[in-house]
Write a protein that holds these residues in place. Structure first.
Motif, mmCIF file in Angstrom:
data_model
loop_
_atom_site.group_PDB
_atom_site.id
_atom_site.type_symbol
_atom_site.label_atom_id
_atom_site.label_comp_id
_atom_site.label_asym_id
_atom_site.label_seq_id
_atom_site.Cartn_x
_atom_site.Cartn_y
_atom_site.Cartn_z
ATOM 1 N N UNK A 77 0.855 -1.202 -0.007
ATOM 2 C CA UNK A 77 -0.002 0.040 0.061
ATOM 3 C C UNK A 77 0.857 1.118 -0.225
ATOM 4 N N UNK A 78 1.718 1.551 0.850
ATOM 5 C CA UNK A 78 2.604 2.461 0.963
ATOM 6 C C UNK A 78 3.412 2.645 -0.443
ATOM 7 N N UNK A 79 3.736 1.402 -1.052
ATOM 8 C CA UNK A 79 4.713 1.594 -2.395
ATOM 9 C C UNK A 79 3.467 1.954 -3.527
ATOM 10 N N UNK A 80 2.356 1.563 -3.415
ATOM 11 C CA UNK A 80 1.563 1.911 -4.561
ATOM 12 C C UNK A 80 1.398 3.451 -4.422
ATOM 13 N N UNK A 81 1.295 4.429 -3.221
ATOM 14 C CA UNK A 81 1.124 5.908 -3.178
ATOM 15 C C UNK A 81 2.291 6.290 -3.675
ATOM 16 N N UNK A 82 3.513 5.934 -3.305
ATOM 17 C CA UNK A 82 5.002 6.329 -3.883
ATOM 18 C C UNK A 82 4.894 6.135 -5.226
ATOM 19 N N UNK A 106 -5.089 -5.193 -10.585
ATOM 20 C CA UNK A 106 -5.062 -3.559 -10.952
ATOM 21 C C UNK A 106 -5.811 -2.832 -10.098
ATOM 22 N N UNK A 107 -4.940 -1.656 -9.506
ATOM 23 C CA UNK A 107 -5.615 -0.847 -8.559
ATOM 24 C C UNK A 107 -5.657 0.600 -9.261
ATOM 25 N N UNK A 108 -6.507 1.115 -8.742
ATOM 26 C CA UNK A 108 -6.642 2.895 -9.338
ATOM 27 C C UNK A 108 -6.179 3.698 -8.409
ATOM 28 N N UNK A 109 -5.452 4.619 -9.005
ATOM 29 C CA UNK A 109 -4.651 5.775 -8.082
ATOM 30 C C UNK A 109 -5.272 6.843 -8.371
ATOM 31 N N UNK A 110 -5.378 7.972 -7.384
ATOM 32 C CA UNK A 110 -5.738 9.395 -7.674
ATOM 33 C C UNK A 110 -4.712 10.308 -6.823
ATOM 34 N N UNK A 123 -5.314 5.660 -3.025
ATOM 35 C CA UNK A 123 -5.509 4.290 -3.933
ATOM 36 C C UNK A 123 -6.766 3.508 -3.543
ATOM 37 N N UNK A 124 -7.627 3.086 -4.608
ATOM 38 C CA UNK A 124 -8.695 2.056 -4.272
ATOM 39 C C UNK A 124 -8.059 0.566 -4.452
#
Ligand SMILES: N[C@H](CCC[C@H](N)C(=O)O)C(=O)O
Length: 287
Positions: A77-82, A106-110, A123-124
Motif C-alpha cells: 500500500x505505501x509502495x503504491x502511493x509512492x 490492478x488498482x486505481x490511483x488518484x 488508492x482504491x
C-alpha cells in the motif's frame, strides 16, 4: 561497474528504493538479489525493500515489490502511493487518475498535485479477500472467513482474524498497543508457520473509538516497519468483521510513522486508502 539510478521514497516511514524501469532499461541482476543488496543498512542504501516501476500492458504503470529479504510480495500500500507520486511527477502518466498493475491485480490511483508536486495519494485497493484458502490460511474449512479464530502459538492461545489485500495479514486485536508480543509472534508467524502456508504480515490492532485505531506490524520479509499500507487496510477490515467498527466510515489508522485514512465502502466492497507519499532523495547505486 553499473551505475544504477534510484529514488528513495517513503510512506509514513515505510521506505523503499524505487527503480524506474520505464526510463532505465539497462540489464540488472535478478530483482530478488538486488533487493537484498540495496536494502542492506551497512553495505547498501538501507531500506525496507526494492520497488520496480515498469511498463504495463494492462494498466498505466506496473509495480513489483521485493522485501528486504529478497522475497517478492503481491502488494504494497505505501509502495503504491509512492509509485503514483513518482509516475505523475516524472510524466510516466498524464492524468491525475490512473491505474497501477500489481501481481495481485490492478488498482486505481488518484493524486492531488500542488505547486510542490504530489504529497497525498488515494488508492482504491479493491476488495479484501476473506476466504481462508485464498488468504491463504490453514486450520479449518477452505471457504469460510477467519474471524477471531483461536490458535495456539508458542503455547499461548490467541484470537486471529485473517485478511488478504492481495498479500496475507494475520490480525490480532489487543487492549493496549504498547504491550504486544510483536517480537515473540511476529517472526514465528511471518515465515514458515503451518497456519500461513505463504507466510503473513502480523498486525496488532487497538481500537480507540468508532473512527480510530492504533496498528503495529511485523512485516513478512522485512520485520518491524514504521507502517504497512495493506496492513492498515486489513486492520480496518478485521475490526469491522469483529463488530468493532462500521463500513462506510472514514477510519484514521495511527501507525508508528503517521496516519492513514481508510474506508471500506459497502456498496462497492472496495477499501480506499489515503495518505502521504514522500521523496527522500535521488541517487546512483554502484553495482
Ligand atoms: N511485507 C509485505 C509487502 C509490503 C507491504 C507493506 N509495506 C505495505 O505498505 O502494504 C508482504 O510480504 O506481503
Amino acid at each position: 561497474m553499473t551505475r544504477l539510478p534510484f529514488t528513495k521514497m517513503h510512506g509514513l516511514g515505510n521506505n523503499y528504493i524505487y527503480v524506474d524501469r520505464v526510463t532505465y532499461t539497462e540489464p540488472l541482476p535478478p530483482y530478488s538479489e538486488l533487493a537484498k543488496k540495496v536494502s542492506n543498512q551497512n553495505t547498501g542504501i538501507g531500506s525496507d525493500g526494492l520497488i520496480l516501476i515498469l511498463p504495463s500492458e494492462v494498466a498505466d504503470v506496473k509495480m513489483r515489490i521485493f522485501n528486504s529479504d529478497g522475497s517478492e510480495a503481491k502488494n504494497c500500500g505505501n509502495g503504491l502511493r509512492c509509485v503514483a507520486k513518482y509516475a505523475f511527477e516524472h510524466g510516466l502518466v498524464k492524468e491525475e487518475h490512473f491505474s497501477i498493475e500489481t501481481i495481485s491485480g490492478k488498482v486505481e490511483a488518484k493524486v492531488f498535485p500542488t505547486d510542490g508536486g504530489v504529497d497525498k495519494v488515494t488508492i482504491d485497493m479493491g476488495e479484501p479477500i476473506l476466504e481462508r484458502e485464498r488468504i491463504p490460511m490453514t486450520g479449518g474449512k477452505p471457504v469460510e472467513t477467519v474471524i477471531q479464530e483461536t490458535h495456539i502459538i508458542e503455547g499461548q492461545a490467541y484470537q486471529i482474524t485473517g485478511v488478504s489485500m492481495g498479500n496475507p495479514h494475520g490480525i490480532f486485536l489487543v487492549e493496549n498497543i504498547h504491550n504486544i508480543p510483536i517480537n515473540e509472534i511476529g517472526p514465528k508467524l511471518a515465515d514458515g508457520h503451518d497456519l500461513f502456508p505463504e507466510g503473513t504480515n502480523v498486525g496488532f490492532v487497538e481500537v480507540l473509538s468508532d473512527s480510530e485505531l492504533h496498528y503495529r506490524v511485523w512485516e513478512r520479509g522485512s520485520g518491524i516497519t514504521q507502517a504497512c499500507g495493506t496492513g492498515a487496510c486489513a486492520a480496518v477490515v478485521a475490526s469491522i468483521l469483529e463488530g468493532r467498527l462500521r463500513k462506510d466510515e472514514l477510519i484514521t489508522v495511527h501507525l508508528a510513522g503517521g496516519d492513514l485514512q481508510i474506508e471500506w465502502d459497502n456498496a462497492s466492497n472496495h477499501v480506499w486508502m489515503t495518505g502521504a507519499a514522500v521523496t527522500i532523495c535521488d541517487g546512483i547505486f554502484f553495482l
